[in-house]
Design an enzyme around this catalytic site. Structure first.
Site, PDB file in Angstrom:
ATOM      1  NE  ARG A  61     -32.064  32.671  19.850  1.00 26.54           N
ATOM      2  CZ  ARG A  61     -31.695  33.649  20.680  1.00 26.54           C
ATOM      3  NH1 ARG A  61     -31.216  33.354  21.874  1.00 26.54           N
ATOM      4  NH2 ARG A  61     -31.802  34.912  20.323  1.00 26.54           N
ATOM      5  CE1 TYR A 115     -21.116   9.840  17.049  1.00 21.49           C
ATOM      6  CE2 TYR A 115     -21.065  12.134  17.729  1.00 21.49           C
ATOM      7  CZ  TYR A 115     -21.368  11.175  16.793  1.00 21.49           C
ATOM      8  OH  TYR A 115     -21.932  11.544  15.609  1.00 21.49           O
ATOM      9  CG  ASP A 186     -23.443  10.643  25.053  1.00 25.02           C
ATOM     10  OD1 ASP A 186     -24.538  10.072  24.894  1.00 25.02           O
ATOM     11  OD2 ASP A 186     -22.834  11.226  24.131  1.00 25.02           O
ATOM     12  CE  LYS A 211     -26.621   9.231  16.450  1.00 25.97           C
ATOM     13  NZ  LYS A 211     -25.515   9.525  17.348  1.00 25.97           N
TER      14      LYS A 211
HETATM   15  C1  LIG Z   1     -24.621  10.605  17.607  1.00 24.99           C
HETATM   16  C2  LIG Z   1     -24.059  10.811  18.948  1.00 24.99           C
HETATM   17  C3  LIG Z   1     -23.801  12.094  19.451  1.00 24.99           C
HETATM   18  C4  LIG Z   1     -23.980  13.348  18.627  1.00 24.99           C
HETATM   19  O1  LIG Z   1     -25.298  13.493  18.247  1.00 24.99           O
HETATM   20  P1  LIG Z   1     -25.770  14.293  16.913  1.00 24.99           P
HETATM   21  O2  LIG Z   1     -27.240  14.193  17.018  1.00 24.99           O
HETATM   22  O3  LIG Z   1     -25.171  13.571  15.754  1.00 24.99           O
HETATM   23  O4  LIG Z   1     -25.241  15.669  17.029  1.00 24.99           O
HETATM   24  C5  LIG Z   1     -23.304  12.202  20.742  1.00 24.99           C
HETATM   25  N1  LIG Z   1     -23.071  11.116  21.494  1.00 24.99           N
HETATM   26  C6  LIG Z   1     -23.292   9.860  21.040  1.00 24.99           C
HETATM   27  C7  LIG Z   1     -22.999   8.697  21.920  1.00 24.99           C
HETATM   28  C8  LIG Z   1     -23.794   9.656  19.757  1.00 24.99           C
HETATM   29  O5  LIG Z   1     -24.003   8.413  19.308  1.00 24.99           O
END
Ligand SMILES: *Cc1c(COP(=O)(O)O)cnc(C)c1O
Length: 396
Positions: A61, A115, A186, A211
């Site tokens: 961790r 999001y 983000d 993603k």
């Molecule tokens: C999916 C997503 C998140 C969150 O990610 P997780 O892996 O589902 O926790 C945050 N920001 C954006 C733009 C996303 O598409």
């Protein structure tokens, strides 16, 4: 050897690979160090590791060699100094917001169409810990910039999902700089291939590696990257919040990154082809895609992004009934949430990601009942367009 840094596609192709040379005969790919604990050696060795006098590992961790390779690779691809890897995108947002707010007072300023998972996370934090969060409507730019001017920290997502609205990063950074408020971007939807937030002066970048970065729709992960070197405080927040990642998943993300530039070329190409095709269809009343010349922020798009990305949304003139029928008729395209994987996916935000909102709230946010969000995958675009065509065509 030349000291010119290699281009992004080259750095992706070599992500995590280590040339040892000198007859060392080491593995080119990073080993998966699947161990929670490390042998600390003698009391002196152990002391040196815990005091930080020597780089070493104690407990995964706190740090793990495979995860460290991923962190260095992610920092390099975004052009930042350091990165921290997390167990999900939400864990990355939590960690980045905590790091950015540390030692500052005032609101966290963000926009209403971030999001859904980040929106819910911030709502939880504000109700449990009384964190002051301001959700601004980003379409009124002067209100957005005024809120940025009084922020303790700023969380921006551009392009937004599902309506693909852009926020001017350079203008946001200029205002936030004046008060010293850290700006977090983000960059999940844009990816480092299509948008370079650090070049515009932002402080932090977060990703859901679930993603595009991993790109295979087979794991949940995240990361945060800092333009300047991380402080000890940041590493401490990350380690103590506990949303860290195991070696095997870090290794899978490294493997995904090797094809990131190549995959993004295909995602960009397919989404652009689909958006242009949809724009000419009579059943479609509107297409939201930043790469279209008809996008209301086409000028900002050219300043801020190099390609439109793999995500788009469109509205069917027939509303909710037409959207449901379209979804039921899809044969190749899959009805599933998420984005950035090899398969093309489509969803109805009003019935999935934005279901929790009231109908009025959705209307205010611009999420109509006939809106379909599409994540363009890696298939041949001719097959995708054929599927869209048969799903749209009225039964005759
Ligand atoms: C999916 C997503 C998140 C969150 O990610 P997780 O892996 O589902 O926790 C945050 N920001 C954006 C733009 C996303 O598409």
């Amino acid at each position: 050897m030349s000291t010119t840094p290699h281009r992004l596609a080259t750095r992706c192709a070599h992500a995590g690979a280590k040339r040892t040379g000198g007859g060392e005969n080491g593995p080119l790919q990073p080993p998966i160090v699947q161990s929670a604990i490390f042998d600390l050696g003698s009391s002196r060795d152990s002391d040196a590791i815990f005091s930080g006098e020597r780089k070493g590992y104690a407990y995964s961790r706190f740090g793990n060699p495979t995860v460290d390779v991923l962190a260095r690779t992610l920092a390099d691809l975004e052009g930042g100094a350091d990165a921290l890897v997390t167990s999900s995108g939400n864990a990355a947002v939590l960690c980045a917001v905590t790091c950015a707010l540390q030692g500052r007072s005032g609101p966290l300023v963000t926009h209403r169409d971030i999001y859904g998972g980040s929106f819910e996370l911030l709502r939880v934090l504000s109700s449990v810990y009384l964190l002051h969060v301001e959700f601004i409507d980003p379409s009124e730019e002067h209100r957005w910039l005024a809120a940025v001017g009084r922020a303790a920290a700023v969380l921006v997502e551009t392009p937004s999902n599902p309506l693909m609205r852009l926020i001017d990063l350079a203008a946001t950074v200029e205002i936030a700089r004046a008060s010293g408020a850290p700006v977090i971007v983000d960059n999940t939807v844009a990816t480092p291939v299509n948008q370079r937030p650090f070049e515009l002066g932002v402080d932090w970048i977060v990703h859901s590696t679930t993603k595009y970065l991993n790109g295979h729709a087979d794991l949940i992960g995240g990361c945060l990257i800092r333009r300047e070197p991380l402080r000890d405080q940041h590493r401490s927040i990350h380690k103590n919040l506990g949303g860290t990642v195991n070696a095997f998943e870090a290794w899978l993300v490294l493997r995904g990154l090797r094809t990131l530039a190549l995959r993004m070329e295909a995602h960009n190409r397919n989404a652009a082809a689909i958006a242009q095709w949809l724009e000419r269809r009579p059943e479609v009343s509107r297409v939201h895609y930043p790469g279209l010349s008809t996008h209301p922020q086409a000028q900002l798009f050219r300043r801020q992004m190099t390609h439109g990305g793999g995500l788009l949304s469109f509205e069917l003139a027939g509303g909710e009934a037409a959207a449901a029928r379209f979804l039921d008729r899809m044969q190749l395209i899959i009805n599933a949430v998420s984005l950035g994987g090899p398969e093309t996916l489509a969803t109805l935000p009003a019935k999935s990601s934005h279901r929790g909102m009231t109908p009025e709230g959705r209307q205010q946010a611009g999420i109509s009942d006939g809106l379909i969000r599409l994540s363009a995958g890696l298939e041949d675009s001719a097959d995708l367009i054929r599927d869209l065509e048969q799903a749209l065509t009225p039964e005759g």
